[in-house]
Structures are given as structure tokens and as C-alpha cells.
Scaffold this active site. Structure first.
Site, PDB file in Angstrom:
ATOM      1  N   GLY A  49      -3.115   1.678  -1.149  1.00  0.00           N
ATOM      2  CA  GLY A  49      -4.310   1.211  -2.132  1.00  0.00           C
ATOM      3  C   GLY A  49      -5.470   0.811  -1.549  1.00  0.00           C
TER       4      GLY A  49
ATOM      5  N   GLN B 282     -13.626  -3.282  -0.947  1.00  0.00           N
ATOM      6  CA  GLN B 282     -13.201  -3.158   0.666  1.00  0.00           C
ATOM      7  C   GLN B 282     -14.032  -2.297   1.586  1.00  0.00           C
ATOM      8  OE1 GLN B 282      -8.780  -2.756  -0.799  1.00  0.00           O
ATOM      9  NE2 GLN B 282      -8.792  -3.915   1.161  1.00  0.00           N
TER      10      GLN B 282
ATOM     11  N   CYS C  18      -2.642  -5.875   3.130  1.00  0.00           N
ATOM     12  CA  CYS C  18      -3.884  -5.507   2.540  1.00  0.00           C
ATOM     13  C   CYS C  18      -4.579  -4.791   3.671  1.00  0.00           C
ATOM     14  CB  CYS C  18      -4.475  -6.728   2.004  1.00  0.00           C
ATOM     15  SG  CYS C  18      -6.385  -6.223   1.316  1.00  0.00           S
ATOM     16  N   LEU C  19      -5.192  -3.932   3.591  1.00  0.00           N
ATOM     17  CA  LEU C  19      -5.969  -3.097   4.514  1.00  0.00           C
ATOM     18  C   LEU C  19      -7.146  -4.254   5.101  1.00  0.00           C
ATOM     19  CD1 LEU C  19      -6.268   0.537   3.359  1.00  0.00           C
ATOM     20  CD2 LEU C  19      -4.631  -0.425   5.280  1.00  0.00           C
TER      21      LEU C  19
ATOM     22  N   HIS D 209      -2.700  -5.698  -7.458  1.00  0.00           N
ATOM     23  CA  HIS D 209      -3.240  -6.270  -6.159  1.00  0.00           C
ATOM     24  C   HIS D 209      -4.796  -5.542  -6.109  1.00  0.00           C
ATOM     25  CE1 HIS D 209      -3.494  -6.653  -1.512  1.00  0.00           C
ATOM     26  NE2 HIS D 209      -4.349  -5.826  -1.765  1.00  0.00           N
ATOM     27  N   GLU D 210      -4.963  -4.380  -6.630  1.00  0.00           N
ATOM     28  CA  GLU D 210      -6.153  -3.662  -6.505  1.00  0.00           C
ATOM     29  C   GLU D 210      -7.284  -4.323  -7.457  1.00  0.00           C
ATOM     30  OE1 GLU D 210      -6.911  -2.332  -3.723  1.00  0.00           O
ATOM     31  OE2 GLU D 210      -4.732  -1.980  -3.224  1.00  0.00           O
TER      32      GLU D 210
ATOM     33  N   HIS E 124      -8.528  -7.606  -6.181  1.00  0.00           N
ATOM     34  CA  HIS E 124      -9.716  -7.096  -5.429  1.00  0.00           C
ATOM     35  C   HIS E 124     -11.086  -7.141  -6.436  1.00  0.00           C
ATOM     36  CE1 HIS E 124      -8.459  -6.903  -1.436  1.00  0.00           C
ATOM     37  NE2 HIS E 124      -7.411  -5.984  -1.606  1.00  0.00           N
TER      38      HIS E 124
HETATM   39 NI    NI Z   1      -5.975  -5.321  -0.468  1.00  0.00          NI
END
Ligand code: NI
Length: 159
Positions: free
Chosen positions: A46, A51, A88-89, A130-131, A134
Site C-alpha cells: 500500500g 508518502q 511502512c514504506l 493503515h493508508e 496516512h
Molecule cells: Ni505506510
């Protein structure tokens, strides 16, 4: 399409609340294509627009069932509980235990600005939560129970 630079934890853009998308523009179409490419390149499940430095309510997800684009996503119901490793990226190579709803129903707009509803469980439910976090300036690290730990890239699921 192009790869975008993924912002790392500590970047102020990750703490901001994103704006709703009003219409699909060529710029937004490019953003969505770039987000998908960037997410796949980083082996993430995701990615949220902040991000890549864009404060718009757009997320891309793929938990193995193909790409899912959600514009202006909102969770309309959530129940159950799952506790598991989450990454998380924007914090590569790290993970932590997070408890999330095990079942969510979310509404969003697709890349053609058609509204849809999605029912999700397990990893997909976790990814959506999670997204959406963000988009409101929140990182999973705020929810970690215990320590954040290092993980190998092979068995990591990063959002
Ligand atoms: Ni993330």
C-alpha cells in the site's frame, strides 16, 4: 509513468491532513499511475499520496489481488480485531505489532470518480486502515504495541 521519491518518517509532509479530491485531472491520473509503479517497485502492499509528497486523499493498495485505487476513502464500519506485524514504506526494514479491526467496510471513489464500497478482512482491512491513517497524518508507529523491530525484506509487508 515515473517512480516517485518515498518520503521517510520524520518528513513533515507525513504529519499533515490531506485534502479531498474533487475531480479527476490529467495530473491526478499521472499521480495514481506513479503511485502504483512506486508501490510495486518498493514491494509494498500500500501507498498513500502524502508518502510521495502529495497532500491529496489518494491511496493505492495491492495485497495480492490486483491494484486497488481508493480516492477519498472512508471507513464506514469496522469490527473484530487482529494483532500482527505491520510495516511502512516510509520506515523501510522495520515493523511492529499493531492491533486493527479484522473486518472493515469502506467507501471510496475509483480512478473514474465512481463511488464504490469494499468489504475487507485481515490484511486488506489492515492495509485500508493503515493508508487512511496516512491521509490524516498518522503513522502506524503511533499504534505499535511494544518495540519496533528490524525485519528482513523477504518476509516484510510494507504499507
Ligand atoms: Ni505506510
Amino acid at each position: 509513468m515515473a517512480l516517485r521519491t518515498i518520503r521517510m518518517q520524520g518528513d513533515p509532509v507525513l504529519g499533515k491532513v490531506c485534502r479531498e479530491v474533487k475531480e479527476i485531472t490529467p495530473k491526478l491520473e499521472i499521480l495514481i499511475a506513479d503511485m502504483l509503479e512506486t508501490m510495486y517497485d518498493a514491494c509494498g502492499v500500500g501507498l498513500a499520496a502524502p508518502q510521495v509528497g502529495v497532500l491529496k486523499r489518494v491511496v493505492t493498495i495491492d495485497v495480492g489481488d490486483g491494484p486497488l485505487v481508493m480516492i477519498n476513502p472512508r471507513i464506514v464500519s469496522a469490527d473484530g480485531e487482529q494483532t500482527g506485524g505491520e510495516g511502512c514504506l516510509s520506515l523501510p526494514g522495520m515493523a511492529g505489532q499493531v492491533t486493527r479491526p479484522n473486518h472493515v467496510i469502506a467507501r471510496a471513489y475509483d480512478a473514474n470518480m465512481q463511488e464504490f464500497e469494499i468489504e475487507a478482512t485481515e490484511l486488506l482491512a489492515r492495509a485500508i486502515c493503515h493508508e487512511v491513517d496516512h491521509l490524516d497524518g498518522h503513522m502506524y508507529t503511533e499504534l505499535v504495541e511494544g518495540e519496533i523491530y528490524e525485519v528482513s525484506y523477504e518476509d516484510d509487508e510494507e504499507e
